[in-house]
Structures are given as structure tokens and as C-alpha cells.
Design an enzyme around this catalytic site. Structure first.
Site, mmCIF file in Angstrom:
data_model
loop_
_atom_site.group_PDB
_atom_site.id
_atom_site.type_symbol
_atom_site.label_atom_id
_atom_site.label_comp_id
_atom_site.label_asym_id
_atom_site.label_seq_id
_atom_site.Cartn_x
_atom_site.Cartn_y
_atom_site.Cartn_z
ATOM 1 N N SER A 31 0.813 -1.132 0.074
ATOM 2 C CA SER A 31 0.018 -0.096 -0.257
ATOM 3 C C SER A 31 0.970 1.303 -0.025
ATOM 4 O O SER A 31 1.534 1.490 1.000
ATOM 5 C CB SER A 31 -0.914 0.133 1.282
ATOM 6 O OG SER A 31 -1.873 -0.934 1.239
ATOM 7 N N HIS A 62 -2.961 0.903 -4.878
ATOM 8 C CA HIS A 62 -2.281 -0.281 -5.393
ATOM 9 C C HIS A 62 -2.447 -0.276 -6.924
ATOM 10 O O HIS A 62 -3.542 -0.349 -7.409
ATOM 11 C CB HIS A 62 -2.968 -1.547 -5.101
ATOM 12 C CG HIS A 62 -2.533 -1.892 -3.568
ATOM 13 N ND1 HIS A 62 -1.674 -2.948 -3.388
ATOM 14 C CD2 HIS A 62 -3.079 -1.478 -2.227
ATOM 15 C CE1 HIS A 62 -1.439 -3.176 -2.088
ATOM 16 N NE2 HIS A 62 -2.453 -2.237 -1.362
ATOM 17 N N HIS A 84 -5.897 -8.965 -1.766
ATOM 18 C CA HIS A 84 -5.626 -9.193 -0.197
ATOM 19 C C HIS A 84 -6.815 -10.036 -0.152
ATOM 20 O O HIS A 84 -7.961 -10.362 -0.827
ATOM 21 C CB HIS A 84 -5.916 -7.922 0.421
ATOM 22 C CG HIS A 84 -4.873 -6.951 0.360
ATOM 23 N ND1 HIS A 84 -5.162 -5.828 -0.752
ATOM 24 C CD2 HIS A 84 -3.786 -6.633 1.279
ATOM 25 C CE1 HIS A 84 -3.853 -5.256 -0.491
ATOM 26 N NE2 HIS A 84 -3.344 -5.548 0.689
ATOM 27 N N TYR A 86 -9.088 -9.981 2.301
ATOM 28 C CA TYR A 86 -10.340 -9.233 2.599
ATOM 29 C C TYR A 86 -10.891 -8.797 1.245
ATOM 30 O O TYR A 86 -12.256 -8.297 1.402
ATOM 31 C CB TYR A 86 -9.939 -7.964 3.521
ATOM 32 C CG TYR A 86 -9.189 -7.052 3.066
ATOM 33 C CD1 TYR A 86 -9.494 -6.134 2.052
ATOM 34 C CD2 TYR A 86 -8.037 -6.912 3.308
ATOM 35 C CE1 TYR A 86 -8.819 -5.219 1.690
ATOM 36 C CE2 TYR A 86 -6.953 -5.790 3.223
ATOM 37 C CZ TYR A 86 -7.326 -4.989 1.969
ATOM 38 O OH TYR A 86 -6.663 -4.109 1.448
ATOM 39 N N GLU A 87 -10.276 -8.813 0.141
ATOM 40 C CA GLU A 87 -11.170 -8.268 -1.192
ATOM 41 C C GLU A 87 -11.928 -9.544 -1.442
ATOM 42 O O GLU A 87 -12.605 -9.520 -2.413
ATOM 43 C CB GLU A 87 -10.149 -8.067 -2.034
ATOM 44 C CG GLU A 87 -9.376 -6.788 -1.711
ATOM 45 C CD GLU A 87 -8.439 -6.521 -2.674
ATOM 46 O OE1 GLU A 87 -8.936 -5.893 -3.908
ATOM 47 O OE2 GLU A 87 -7.008 -6.630 -2.557
ATOM 48 N N ALA A 114 2.336 -2.008 4.458
ATOM 49 C CA ALA A 114 1.975 -0.977 5.563
ATOM 50 C C ALA A 114 1.312 -1.737 6.678
ATOM 51 O O ALA A 114 0.727 -2.679 6.342
ATOM 52 C CB ALA A 114 0.830 -0.195 4.892
ATOM 53 N N MET A 215 -2.236 -6.999 7.051
ATOM 54 C CA MET A 215 -3.440 -7.880 6.343
ATOM 55 C C MET A 215 -2.666 -8.451 5.138
ATOM 56 O O MET A 215 -3.539 -8.904 4.187
ATOM 57 C CB MET A 215 -4.483 -7.069 5.919
ATOM 58 C CG MET A 215 -5.199 -5.917 7.107
ATOM 59 S SD MET A 215 -6.390 -4.846 6.508
ATOM 60 C CE MET A 215 -6.621 -3.947 8.003
ATOM 61 N N SER A 216 -1.324 -8.637 5.198
ATOM 62 C CA SER A 216 -0.824 -9.213 3.949
ATOM 63 C C SER A 216 0.537 -10.053 4.433
ATOM 64 O O SER A 216 0.750 -10.453 5.602
ATOM 65 C CB SER A 216 -0.586 -8.233 2.930
ATOM 66 O OG SER A 216 0.736 -7.258 3.423
ATOM 67 N N ASN A 239 0.809 3.697 11.041
ATOM 68 C CA ASN A 239 -0.218 4.476 11.871
ATOM 69 C C ASN A 239 0.389 3.470 13.388
ATOM 70 O O ASN A 239 0.900 2.561 13.264
ATOM 71 C CB ASN A 239 -1.766 3.960 11.606
ATOM 72 C CG ASN A 239 -1.992 2.609 11.397
ATOM 73 O OD1 ASN A 239 -1.624 2.058 10.330
ATOM 74 N ND2 ASN A 239 -2.739 1.978 12.229
ATOM 75 N N HIS A 253 -7.557 4.634 6.275
ATOM 76 C CA HIS A 253 -6.581 4.133 5.204
ATOM 77 C C HIS A 253 -5.861 5.420 4.547
ATOM 78 O O HIS A 253 -4.992 5.367 4.105
ATOM 79 C CB HIS A 253 -7.671 3.542 3.908
ATOM 80 C CG HIS A 253 -6.650 2.755 2.732
ATOM 81 N ND1 HIS A 253 -5.858 1.966 3.204
ATOM 82 C CD2 HIS A 253 -6.764 3.090 1.437
ATOM 83 C CE1 HIS A 253 -5.262 1.671 1.567
ATOM 84 N NE2 HIS A 253 -5.828 2.478 1.045
HETATM 85 N N1 HPA Z 1 -3.899 -2.695 11.082
HETATM 86 C C1 HPA Z 1 -3.880 -3.742 10.232
HETATM 87 N N2 HPA Z 1 -3.521 -3.618 9.134
HETATM 88 C C2 HPA Z 1 -2.803 -2.170 8.781
HETATM 89 C C3 HPA Z 1 -2.785 -1.311 9.843
HETATM 90 C C4 HPA Z 1 -3.379 -1.437 11.132
HETATM 91 O O1 HPA Z 1 -3.289 -0.943 12.068
HETATM 92 N N3 HPA Z 1 -2.048 -0.262 9.233
HETATM 93 C C5 HPA Z 1 -1.930 -0.771 7.929
HETATM 94 N N4 HPA Z 1 -2.093 -1.903 7.638
#
Ligand code: HPA
Length: 279
Positions: A31, A62, A84, A86-87, A114, A215-216, A239, A253
Site C-alpha cells: 500500500s 495499489h 488481499h 479481505y477483497e 504497510a 493484512m498481507s 499508523n 486508510h
Molecule cells: N492494522 C492492520 N493492518 C494495517 C494497519 C493496522 O493498523 N495499518 C496498515 N495496515
């Protein structure tokens, strides 16, 4: 989706029709981190939609292209964005690109993502070299290596004690310190998403030894290790995870993509440095 040898071969054939370059190193750029692929020399870019079997990402940030070209004396194949879990794809589908890279001939894979900082000492913009992981989807029945095993690709059971190559980590650490880039090293917890974690989940992740969450990556590492590919993986902390319910903050995001701008130059220095050291 259970792919066959033929499915991988069809994807490889389409790629080989577009370029005669033979990549030995694969890059997966997560990302907001895809711009490194724009710097490849003699590049051939192939939209994922043109490669049979290849999942496309619908996520903002992406690009969705496979770029093959030269970087620091190597021929590399870079995924500019990834699909991903989750998609709505299954684990085999989102790791199809790793198998295709294997059949293209790579022996080393560098993954970026990320991630949220779980470790209280981490700040936005920091980098974390992944040296181990906790695979929540895998532990609860979503592992890309489930299903029939093709022994020509790899063994039924895969050890993961040395999943993140020690030598590559040492090189990355040396490059970071030579360039005054702070680089953490730690455990990446993989979750399915797309919802971010609750404060209680963040406190749980911290308790069980996770330093970052995302998530990856982890399912891609499994599939790469299954074929024997060497792996280096690095998270950009986009973050800081929120660990108490009275916080006025909310993870989103946009902040993930915004932090990418700080992370890209640091990550670029480390990745190009590692490639130079491997030349
Ligand atoms: N949690 C999960 N996936 C992420 C995060 C997060 O805080 N930041 C970027 N991808």
C-alpha cells in the site's frame, strides 16, 4: 481455487511473450509503496488484468501492474500492489503471483507492507524488518498451502523457524545503519482485515509478542518458503495502533497512504542497498 501447473505456465507464457528478461529477484510493493517499480530501467509493465489467473486489487493505493526491469545490476520482477484476502479472494488466489514468480525463476523475494505499530516504542514512518510472524488466518484454517500438495513445487510440510533469511536481514540492518535510518526488527501479526483491530485486540497482540500488525505478506512468505525462495520482508509503520477505548483517534486508510510518502524514501534506500550488496 486449486491451480495446476498449467495455470502457472499460462501466466508465465504471457509474461515471457512481453519480455525476454529473466528476473532472479522478486519484489512485492504494498500500500502506497509501489513507486520503486517506476524506477526500474528497461522496464516492461504488464497490467495484472492481462495475466491469466492473476488477481487484481481493488484497493486505492495499489497500481496493479507487474513490472520487470533492471535495478542495481539485477533483473527484478516487481508487483506494484497486491490483492488481499479481505477483497474476497481465497488464499491460493492471492498467492498465485508468488508461484508465478517462482516459475519465472526468482530465488529471492523482498516483500513490503504497510502495518500498524503495536509496539509502543514505534512511531509513524518507522520501518520494521520482519524476523518472525504470527499467522492468525493460518492458525484458524486459512493457509494457502492447504489442499492437494504438488511435490514438484515443494514439500507437504514446511518449517518456518528460519522463514526470514538471517543473511538478508543482516545486510538490511547494515544498510540502514550506514544511512542513519532507524530500523526496528520484530514480529508481524497477520490478520484478515479489512476492519482494523479493536483496542482490546491490540492489547492482546502486544501481550502475545507482536510488534506490528497487517493484512498481507505472511501467506506470501509461506508460499515462497514452500518453494525454497529466500525471503526478506519489511513493514512501514503507517499508523500507531490505538490501544484504549477512550482515545479520540480512529485508524483510517488515508493515514496509511499518507505515511507511505515518508516511508518510501527510507525503504527505497534499504531495498536498493540490499540489491547492491547482493550483486
Ligand atoms: N492494522 C492492520 N493492518 C494495517 C494497519 C493496522 O493498523 N495499518 C496498515 N495496515
Amino acid at each position: 481455487m486449486n491451480y495446476t501447473h498449467d495455470d502457472y505456465q499460462k501466466a508465465v507464457d504471457v509474461i515471457r511473450q512481453k519480455t525476454t528478461q529473466q528476473p532472479t529477484i522478486g519484489l512485492v510493493l504494498g500500500s502506497g509503496l509501489g513507486s520503486l517499480a517506476d524506477t526500474l530501467a528497461n522496464a516492461t509493465a504488464i497490467p495484472y488484468s492481462e495475466i491469466p489467473g492473476w488477481p487484481t486489487s481493488t484497493v486505492h493505493g495499489h497500481a496493479g501492474r507487474l513490472v520487470i526491469g533492471e535495478l542495481e545490476g539485477h533483473t527484478v520482477v516487481a508487483q506494484q500492489g497486491r490483492a488481499h484476502f479481505y477483497e474476497g479472494y481465497d488464499m491460493q488466489t492471492i498467492t498465485f503471483p508468488i508461484r508465478v514468480m517462482h516459475f519465472l525463476g526468482i530465488n529471492t523475494l523482498i516483500l513490503t507492507n504497510a502495518a500498524g505499530g503495536v509496539d509502543p516504542s514505534y512511531s509513524v514512518g518507522d520501518l520494521m524488518l520482519i524476523n518472525d510472524h504470527i499467522n492468525f488466518p493460518g492458525m484458524t484454517g486459512s493457509n494457502p498451502l492447504m489442499g492437494p500438495n504438488d511435490e514438484r513445487i515443494g514439500p507437504r510440510f514446511v518449517g518456518l523457524a528460519q522463514a526470514y533469511d538471517r543473511e538478508l536481514r543482516t545486510i538490511a540492518r547494515n544498510i540502514a545503519s550506514a544511512n542513519n535510518i532507524p530500523l526496528h526488527e520484530g514480529v508481524y501479526a497477520a490478520v484478515s482485515g479489512p476492519s482494523f483491530e479493536t483496542p482490546a485486540e491490540i492489547r492482546m497482540l502486544r501481550t502475545i509478542g507482536a510488534n506490528a500488525v497487517g493484512m498481507s505478506t505472511v501467506h506470501e512468505v509461506l508460499v515462497a518458503r514452500h518453494t525454497g525462495i529466500r525471503v526478506l520482508a519489511c513493514s512501514g509503520i503507517t499508523n500507531v495502533a490505538i490501544d484504549h477505548v477512550d482515545s479520540k483517534l480512529e485508524t483510517n486508510h488515508e493515514e496509511v497512504l499518507e505515511a507511505g510518502k515518508v516511508i518510501v524514501p527510507r525503504l527505497t534506500t534499504i531495498l536498493t542497498g540490499v540489491l547492491r550488496a547482493l550483486a
